[in-house]
Motif scaffolding. Sequence first.
Motif, PDB file in Angstrom:
ATOM      1  N   LYS A 287       0.834  -1.210   0.000  1.00  0.00           N
ATOM      2  CA  LYS A 287       0.000   0.000   0.000  1.00  0.00           C
ATOM      3  C   LYS A 287       0.873   1.266   0.000  1.00  0.00           C
ATOM      4  CE  LYS A 287      -3.216  -2.070   2.975  1.00  0.00           C
ATOM      5  NZ  LYS A 287      -4.206  -1.937   4.021  1.00  0.00           N
TER       6      LYS A 287
ATOM      7  N   LEU B  73       0.967   4.426  -2.790  1.00  0.00           N
ATOM      8  CA  LEU B  73       0.932   5.860  -2.460  1.00  0.00           C
ATOM      9  C   LEU B  73       2.150   6.601  -3.022  1.00  0.00           C
ATOM     10  CD1 LEU B  73      -0.404   5.568   1.188  1.00  0.00           C
ATOM     11  CD2 LEU B  73      -1.639   6.458  -0.781  1.00  0.00           C
TER      12      LEU B  73
ATOM     13  N   GLU C  27       1.375   7.103  -6.605  1.00  0.00           N
ATOM     14  CA  GLU C  27       0.361   8.166  -6.771  1.00  0.00           C
ATOM     15  C   GLU C  27       0.887   9.533  -6.340  1.00  0.00           C
ATOM     16  OE1 GLU C  27      -3.056   6.975  -4.545  1.00  0.00           O
ATOM     17  OE2 GLU C  27      -3.652   5.448  -5.997  1.00  0.00           O
TER      18      GLU C  27
ATOM     19  N   LYS D  19       1.672  10.563  -3.436  1.00  0.00           N
ATOM     20  CA  LYS D  19       1.172  11.060  -2.148  1.00  0.00           C
ATOM     21  C   LYS D  19       2.283  10.981  -1.105  1.00  0.00           C
ATOM     22  CE  LYS D  19      -3.704  10.944  -2.570  1.00  0.00           C
ATOM     23  NZ  LYS D  19      -4.228   9.987  -3.545  1.00  0.00           N
TER      24      LYS D  19
ATOM     25  N   ASN E 113       5.742  12.196   3.878  1.00  0.00           N
ATOM     26  CA  ASN E 113       4.447  12.676   3.411  1.00  0.00           C
ATOM     27  C   ASN E 113       4.587  14.077   2.811  1.00  0.00           C
ATOM     28  OD1 ASN E 113       1.751  13.139   3.110  1.00  0.00           O
ATOM     29  ND2 ASN E 113       1.250  13.104   5.296  1.00  0.00           N
TER      30      ASN E 113
ATOM     31  N   ILE F 147      -3.893   8.749   5.232  1.00  0.00           N
ATOM     32  CA  ILE F 147      -2.856   7.896   4.647  1.00  0.00           C
ATOM     33  C   ILE F 147      -2.470   6.781   5.626  1.00  0.00           C
ATOM     34  CG2 ILE F 147      -0.428   7.865   3.909  1.00  0.00           C
ATOM     35  CD1 ILE F 147      -0.884  10.620   2.671  1.00  0.00           C
TER      36      ILE F 147
END
Length: 353
Positions: A319, A323, A326, A328, A338, A347
Motif C-alpha cells: 500500500k 501511495l 500516486e 502522495k 508525506n 494515509i
Amino acid sequence: MLLYIHIPFCDSKCFYCAFNSYVDRFHLKQTYMKAIEKQLIYDIEHYLKDEKIETVFIGGGTPSCVDFKEYENIFRIISPYLIENCEITSEANPNSATKEWLQGMRDLGVNRISFGVQSFNDKKLKYLNRAHNSNSAISAIQNAKCIGFNSINCDIIYGVQGDNFEKLKYDFNMINDQNIDHISAYSLTLEEGTKFFNKSHVKIDDEELSYKLFDYLKGLGYEQYEISNFSKSKKTQSKHNFGYWEYTNYLGIGTGAVGFVDNFRYYPNKNIEQYIENPISYEKEYMDEVDIKTEKVLLGLRSNVGVNLAIFNENELKKAKILIEEKKLYKVDNKIYNYNFLLADEISLFILD
Ligand code: SF4
C-alpha cells in the motif's frame, strides 16, 4: 531522554483549553514546586539511570505564573544530567512573562521561549478568554529579544469563528515583522470538558483556509516541518517536539503530565492536591507493538520525521508503494515521507487498515 515539566497554574481558563490547569490554586504554588522536585529526583533515579537529558520543556498551564526563583531547585537537580547545549524551552504567557521573569529564567538556563500569543486581535483574544492583549504580546516578545533570547516561538490559533485569511495574515505578518523564527499554528479543536465543547458555531472547518495559510507562511520563509509547526531554519525547529515524534523516551513531571519509558506510558496524579500528597504514584499503561507502530506511522507522516519501511509487513508495504506511485508519499533511503501533512490520518489508515 527528554524531560517535560508541567506547571498547572493559569491566570484565566481559556474557553478551548483541555489542559490540566487551575485558576484558583495559586496558594499551592510553592508546595507544588516542592512536589515536582520530589518526583524529578525519583524519576531521574529510576528511569533516567545512566542516560542524559537531551531536551527540557517546561509547559502548562502557564510557567510564567510561577516566580523564576521557584525554578532554582529544579535547575539545580537537572543540571548534572543535561547534555551540552541542551535545548531548554519554557512556555510563557504575555501578561505574566515580565522582563524580570524572562531574565531570571534565562539566567537559570532557559534558551528557548514559546509565547502563547494566539492572536493579535483583541476581540478574538477576549472571545477565547485569554488573559492578555495584543500590546502585551508585542512587549513580551520585544523584552525576550532584548534580553537575548534568539529562539522564540509564537503560538497562533486559527479556525475560530470570525477568522479569515486576511486576519490571520495580519497575525503572521506581526510575528514575521518582529523577526521571530518559529510559529506553531494550531487549528481550534472543540475538546470535551471545555466551554467551547459542543458549540459547533465557534469553529470554522475550512481546509482551503489551512492550505492558504500554509502557503502564506511558506512565502514568508516559514518551512512547515509538522502539521502545526513552521520554522525559518532547521536550527530553530523544536528539538523537543522532534524527540516526541521520533518516539524518544521522556520523563513526565507534574500533575497531568505524561511520561514514556521502555514501552510504558506513566501518568502522575491528575489532581493537584493528590499529586502534592504523593507525586510518585503513577498509573501505567503498557504500549504493545501495534500501539507503537500505529503512533510511529501517524507521527512520522504528520511531520518531516517520516516512517522507516522496516516496520511494515508485506501488505502494508504494497500500500505504501501505491501511495508513492500516486505521488502522495516519497521515499528517501529506507524511509517514506508525506507531502501533505493534512492527509496524514487518512494515509496512515489506508496503510495500516
Ligand atoms: S493559558 Fe494555556 S494552559 Fe492556561 S487555560 Fe489558556 S490555553 Fe490552557
